[in-house]
Design a protein around this motif. Sequence first.
Motif, mmCIF file in Angstrom:
data_model
loop_
_atom_site.group_PDB
_atom_site.id
_atom_site.type_symbol
_atom_site.label_atom_id
_atom_site.label_comp_id
_atom_site.label_asym_id
_atom_site.label_seq_id
_atom_site.Cartn_x
_atom_site.Cartn_y
_atom_site.Cartn_z
ATOM 1 N N LYS A 1 35.612 39.054 42.676
ATOM 2 C CA LYS A 1 34.956 39.504 43.901
ATOM 3 C C LYS A 1 34.489 40.954 43.801
ATOM 4 O O LYS A 1 35.303 41.881 43.775
ATOM 5 C CB LYS A 1 35.912 39.350 45.088
ATOM 6 C CG LYS A 1 35.273 39.642 46.433
ATOM 7 C CD LYS A 1 36.148 39.165 47.575
ATOM 8 C CE LYS A 1 37.520 39.772 47.547
ATOM 9 N NZ LYS A 1 38.332 39.355 48.698
ATOM 10 N N ASN B 1 34.628 31.172 43.093
ATOM 11 C CA ASN B 1 36.071 31.346 42.929
ATOM 12 C C ASN B 1 36.404 32.814 43.182
ATOM 13 O O ASN B 1 36.500 33.622 42.275
ATOM 14 C CB ASN B 1 36.474 30.915 41.519
ATOM 15 C CG ASN B 1 37.960 31.010 41.252
ATOM 16 O OD1 ASN B 1 38.373 31.127 40.124
ATOM 17 N ND2 ASN B 1 38.787 30.964 42.298
ATOM 18 N N ASP C 1 39.147 33.913 44.983
ATOM 19 C CA ASP C 1 40.564 34.171 45.216
ATOM 20 C C ASP C 1 41.343 34.186 43.907
ATOM 21 O O ASP C 1 41.729 33.145 43.384
ATOM 22 C CB ASP C 1 41.117 33.103 46.159
ATOM 23 C CG ASP C 1 42.549 33.402 46.583
ATOM 24 O OD1 ASP C 1 43.039 34.500 46.268
ATOM 25 O OD2 ASP C 1 43.177 32.531 47.229
ATOM 26 N N ARG D 1 44.202 36.158 43.608
ATOM 27 C CA ARG D 1 45.394 36.944 43.951
ATOM 28 C C ARG D 1 46.580 36.614 43.056
ATOM 29 O O ARG D 1 47.446 37.457 42.814
ATOM 30 C CB ARG D 1 45.758 36.698 45.416
ATOM 31 C CG ARG D 1 44.753 37.302 46.402
ATOM 32 C CD ARG D 1 45.067 36.865 47.819
ATOM 33 N NE ARG D 1 44.954 35.416 47.982
ATOM 34 C CZ ARG D 1 45.321 34.759 49.082
ATOM 35 N NH1 ARG D 1 45.856 35.425 50.089
ATOM 36 N NH2 ARG D 1 45.166 33.441 49.164
ATOM 37 N N ASP E 1 36.557 28.372 47.004
ATOM 38 C CA ASP E 1 37.997 28.354 47.246
ATOM 39 C C ASP E 1 38.399 29.100 48.517
ATOM 40 O O ASP E 1 39.189 28.617 49.319
ATOM 41 C CB ASP E 1 38.753 28.898 46.034
ATOM 42 C CG ASP E 1 38.409 30.332 45.686
ATOM 43 O OD1 ASP E 1 37.464 30.894 46.275
ATOM 44 O OD2 ASP E 1 39.076 30.907 44.802
ATOM 45 N N ARG E 2 37.849 30.294 48.741
ATOM 46 C CA ARG E 2 38.296 31.100 49.874
ATOM 47 C C ARG E 2 37.273 32.196 50.127
ATOM 48 O O ARG E 2 36.857 32.893 49.204
ATOM 49 C CB ARG E 2 39.661 31.724 49.561
ATOM 50 C CG ARG E 2 40.297 32.502 50.712
ATOM 51 C CD ARG E 2 41.706 32.929 50.289
ATOM 52 N NE ARG E 2 42.469 33.493 51.379
ATOM 53 C CZ ARG E 2 42.606 34.816 51.604
ATOM 54 N NH1 ARG E 2 42.008 35.674 50.787
ATOM 55 N NH2 ARG E 2 43.332 35.260 52.604
ATOM 56 N N ASP F 1 37.000 35.561 52.141
ATOM 57 C CA ASP F 1 37.731 36.531 52.948
ATOM 58 C C ASP F 1 37.035 37.889 52.976
ATOM 59 O O ASP F 1 37.642 38.918 53.274
ATOM 60 C CB ASP F 1 39.164 36.684 52.434
ATOM 61 C CG ASP F 1 39.226 37.230 51.009
ATOM 62 O OD1 ASP F 1 38.154 37.405 50.392
ATOM 63 O OD2 ASP F 1 40.337 37.485 50.516
ATOM 64 N N PRO G 1 34.005 27.924 53.843
ATOM 65 C CA PRO G 1 35.309 27.737 54.470
ATOM 66 C C PRO G 1 35.555 28.847 55.476
ATOM 67 O O PRO G 1 34.960 29.926 55.385
ATOM 68 C CB PRO G 1 36.283 27.809 53.282
ATOM 69 C CG PRO G 1 35.560 28.578 52.242
ATOM 70 C CD PRO G 1 34.102 28.252 52.421
ATOM 71 N N SER H 1 36.746 32.081 57.331
ATOM 72 C CA SER H 1 37.233 33.364 56.838
ATOM 73 C C SER H 1 38.501 33.740 57.550
ATOM 74 O O SER H 1 38.628 33.542 58.777
ATOM 75 C CB SER H 1 36.164 34.444 57.073
ATOM 76 O OG SER H 1 36.683 35.718 56.853
ATOM 77 N N PRO H 2 39.505 34.289 56.864
ATOM 78 C CA PRO H 2 40.728 34.720 57.522
ATOM 79 C C PRO H 2 40.486 35.738 58.624
ATOM 80 O O PRO H 2 41.228 35.827 59.571
ATOM 81 C CB PRO H 2 41.558 35.322 56.381
ATOM 82 C CG PRO H 2 41.040 34.668 55.156
ATOM 83 C CD PRO H 2 39.574 34.446 55.405
#
Length: 468
Positions: free
Chosen positions: A382, A406, A408, A410, A444-445, A447, A462, A464-465
């Motif tokens: 990212k 991809n 994420d 972490r 995947d995510r 954020d 998807p 977002s947090p």
Amino acid sequence: MLKKMTRRRFVSSLSVLAAMPLLSSRAANAAAGKTVSVNQYNNNDWIAAFKQAFSEGDTVVVPAGFTCENINTGIFIPDGKTLLIRGALKGNGRGRFVLQEGSKVIGEGTGRTENITLDVRGSDCEIKGLAMSGFGPVAQIFIGGKQPAVMRNLVIDNISVSQANYAILRQGFYNQVDGARITNSRFSHLQGDAIEWNVAINDRNILISDHVIDNINCTNGKTNWGIGIGLAGSTYDNDYPEKQTVKNFVVANITGSNCRQLVHVENGKHFIIRNIKAKNITPDFSKKAGIDNATVAIYGCDNFVIDNVDMVNSAGMLIGYGVIKGDYLSIPQNFRLSDIRLDNRQLDYKLRGIQISSGNATSFVAITNVDIQRATLELHNKPQHLFLRNINVMQEAAIGPALKMNFDLRKDVRGKFMAKDETLLSMANIKAVNEKGQSSVDIDRVDQLAVSGRIRISVTLPPSPQGS
């Protein structure tokens, strides 16, 4: 080597000539700076013949239809003098002509060399119009040496190199090239690279353009051989210090086919790659050389542009980490890709599409005007700001998604490169589908702090947090 002639010495020489009308024509030609032919000298010892010819003339000619055999040691071309090859020079791989300040090697007609190296060691050198071949030496043209020096204004133009190891090899750790133009040449049937600019951390103002590269195929088991055009700095460093990068260069107008990798950059900075046409860049070549299959391969680079790349039946692009022995040392940052086309609809097997890893706390990536057919666009890690515009991707459902994001990492060691503050994902005109026109996306995510999408996006993001 003759010393530079002063005005007083020149006047004295003219006086001697006037007093000696029966002086040999060969010596008279030298005094007047005229051309001499090497076949006028000792034909049983070409090394001695060239030395004497260069001492007596400013231009030494190898006549058409004439071949000088057994050039198996070093011959120095004096400052400012020219070797004009209309015939042929042959050696066993140990012979070389050393170009010093202002030296030139010019080929005319069918002029060629076989198993001889041209060793560049001075400024204002020129190599033009020559056909070169032979697997004896490692490289047909070598630019380097271990003596500290600045070599300015190198010109290599309109050469043809085939049936050889490396065509042009630059080893740049100890010295500097400031200004080089390598243009209008043809490279084919090589074991090594067409152009290798290695550990060139001191160089600047390098232009590599207008070349045709075909059939680069390492079959001799050498590791890292078999690339079209390769440039490299020294040790990877995610801070991208200038002193460790290869930088300030342009690679443009390259037509390449039948090789494993066409353009390659390691630890580079401030460069442009543009106007590339590639066909049949596949793993069928250089199978044991240990290099990735890609038309353009970028490893651990900063601040660059890749523009107008057209690929057919080829592995696409790999923009990835700087890695040494499994240790991830740097990630690409601050770059732009635009006008990228990849059409693999006629291939019988799967190849890499466009695979991009990017990141770092303060960084951007802009990808615009991309058309990919039967391949995948993959984005890993990212960057701080990621812009996607006018993206059209089709991949067969049986192979995988057309678009993979991809972000994420972490739980991955490479997650250390993820941007975390003031992140932005901006997308417009995105279409990622399978062969039936159905959405084909794997994300995947998301954020990023800010997410924007508009104008015909066939991608469902998807949640977002942050709820953005």
